[in-house]
Design a protein around this motif. Structure first.
Motif, PDB file in Angstrom:
ATOM      1  N   LYS A  21       9.091   1.724 -10.685  1.00  0.00           N
ATOM      2  CA  LYS A  21       7.847   1.150 -10.160  1.00  0.00           C
ATOM      3  C   LYS A  21       8.140   0.199  -9.013  1.00  0.00           C
ATOM      4  CE  LYS A  21       4.994   1.474 -14.297  1.00  0.00           C
ATOM      5  NZ  LYS A  21       4.268   0.717 -15.325  1.00  0.00           N
ATOM      6  N   ALA A  22       9.169  -0.617  -9.153  1.00  0.00           N
ATOM      7  CA  ALA A  22       9.534  -1.559  -8.092  1.00  0.00           C
ATOM      8  C   ALA A  22       9.980  -0.820  -6.835  1.00  0.00           C
ATOM      9  CB  ALA A  22      10.635  -2.500  -8.576  1.00  0.00           C
ATOM     10  N   ALA A  23      10.744   0.246  -7.009  1.00  0.00           N
ATOM     11  CA  ALA A  23      11.199   1.032  -5.856  1.00  0.00           C
ATOM     12  C   ALA A  23      10.019   1.701  -5.169  1.00  0.00           C
ATOM     13  CB  ALA A  23      12.224   2.076  -6.298  1.00  0.00           C
ATOM     14  N   ARG A  24       9.074   2.213  -5.948  1.00  0.00           N
ATOM     15  CA  ARG A  24       7.879   2.839  -5.386  1.00  0.00           C
ATOM     16  C   ARG A  24       7.059   1.817  -4.603  1.00  0.00           C
ATOM     17  NH1 ARG A  24       5.119   4.625  -9.905  1.00  0.00           N
ATOM     18  NH2 ARG A  24       6.703   6.212 -10.125  1.00  0.00           N
ATOM     19  N   ALA A  25       6.903   0.625  -5.159  1.00  0.00           N
ATOM     20  CA  ALA A  25       6.147  -0.433  -4.472  1.00  0.00           C
ATOM     21  C   ALA A  25       6.850  -0.830  -3.171  1.00  0.00           C
ATOM     22  CB  ALA A  25       5.988  -1.647  -5.383  1.00  0.00           C
ATOM     23  N   GLU A  26       8.170  -0.897  -3.194  1.00  0.00           N
ATOM     24  CA  GLU A  26       8.931  -1.249  -1.995  1.00  0.00           C
ATOM     25  C   GLU A  26       8.761  -0.183  -0.911  1.00  0.00           C
ATOM     26  OE1 GLU A  26      11.081  -3.377   0.625  1.00  0.00           O
ATOM     27  OE2 GLU A  26      10.371  -4.059  -1.333  1.00  0.00           O
ATOM     28  N   ARG A  27       8.802   1.087  -1.314  1.00  0.00           N
ATOM     29  CA  ARG A  27       8.608   2.177  -0.340  1.00  0.00           C
ATOM     30  C   ARG A  27       7.196   2.132   0.247  1.00  0.00           C
ATOM     31  NH1 ARG A  27      11.298   5.074  -4.356  1.00  0.00           N
ATOM     32  NH2 ARG A  27       9.335   6.043  -5.024  1.00  0.00           N
ATOM     33  N   THR A  76      -1.626  -2.739  -4.586  1.00  0.00           N
ATOM     34  CA  THR A  76      -1.678  -4.065  -5.212  1.00  0.00           C
ATOM     35  C   THR A  76      -1.648  -5.136  -4.126  1.00  0.00           C
ATOM     36  OG1 THR A  76       0.732  -4.357  -5.376  1.00  0.00           O
ATOM     37  CG2 THR A  76      -0.364  -3.251  -7.244  1.00  0.00           C
ATOM     38  N   TYR A  77      -2.062  -6.334  -4.503  1.00  0.00           N
ATOM     39  CA  TYR A  77      -2.025  -7.452  -3.559  1.00  0.00           C
ATOM     40  C   TYR A  77      -0.576  -7.773  -3.181  1.00  0.00           C
ATOM     41  CZ  TYR A  77      -3.779 -11.633  -1.251  1.00  0.00           C
ATOM     42  OH  TYR A  77      -4.109 -12.580  -0.311  1.00  0.00           O
ATOM     43  N   ALA A  78       0.332  -7.666  -4.151  1.00  0.00           N
ATOM     44  CA  ALA A  78       1.747  -7.958  -3.888  1.00  0.00           C
ATOM     45  C   ALA A  78       2.325  -6.995  -2.857  1.00  0.00           C
ATOM     46  CB  ALA A  78       2.549  -7.898  -5.184  1.00  0.00           C
TER      47      ALA A  78
END
Length: 133
Positions: A21-27, A76-78
């Motif tokens: 999930k973190a990697a997807r958000a970073e991409r 997401t806001y983040a």
């Protein structure tokens, strides 16, 4: 009490899921940052503002130095904050009067606003003959 094999396996699975999930958000943030950068390059620079839009995420409103405007939606806001930070554009806390004055609207936007307010056309295709009510 000690951790069982099942607990360890569940913890390992959870950490892998979180990492994905973190990697997807970073991409996603990196892609949005490239899109913001492209908009800024095309419009002589840009400024922006983030707006939380509920479960849909966050909207990144962009205003170019030439008055053109657009927006992007982040999950997401983040992610939106990360994208804005990566892009390096100036961000505003609010869409206040000074920032709003930089926006230049054209016939399409005016027809949409008129259509919503006074029953005018709902799009710019019918601008030619429309005079309002």
């Amino acid at each position: 009490m000690g951790e069982t094999a099942a607990d360890a396996a569940e913890t390992g699975q959870t950490s892998r899921t979180d990492a994905r999930k973190a990697a997807r958000a970073e991409r996603r943030a990196a892609k949005l940052a490239r899109e913001i950068g492209s908009f800024a390059k095309e419009h002589g620079g840009a400024e922006g503002q983030l707006a939380y839009i509920g479960q849909a995420g966050a909207r990144i409103v962009l205003v170019g130095q030439d008055g053109a405007w657009g927006d992007l939606v982040a999950p997401t806001y983040a992610v939106a904050e990360s994208a804005a930070e990566k892009s390096g554009i100036t961000m505003h806390e609010e869409f206040d009067g000074d920032f709003a004055l930089k926006v230049r609207t054209g016939p399409y936007e005016w027809s949409r606003m008129a259509g919503i307010q006074v029953g005018g056309p709902s799009n710019a295709r019918d601008l030619q003959g429309w005079r309002g009510r």
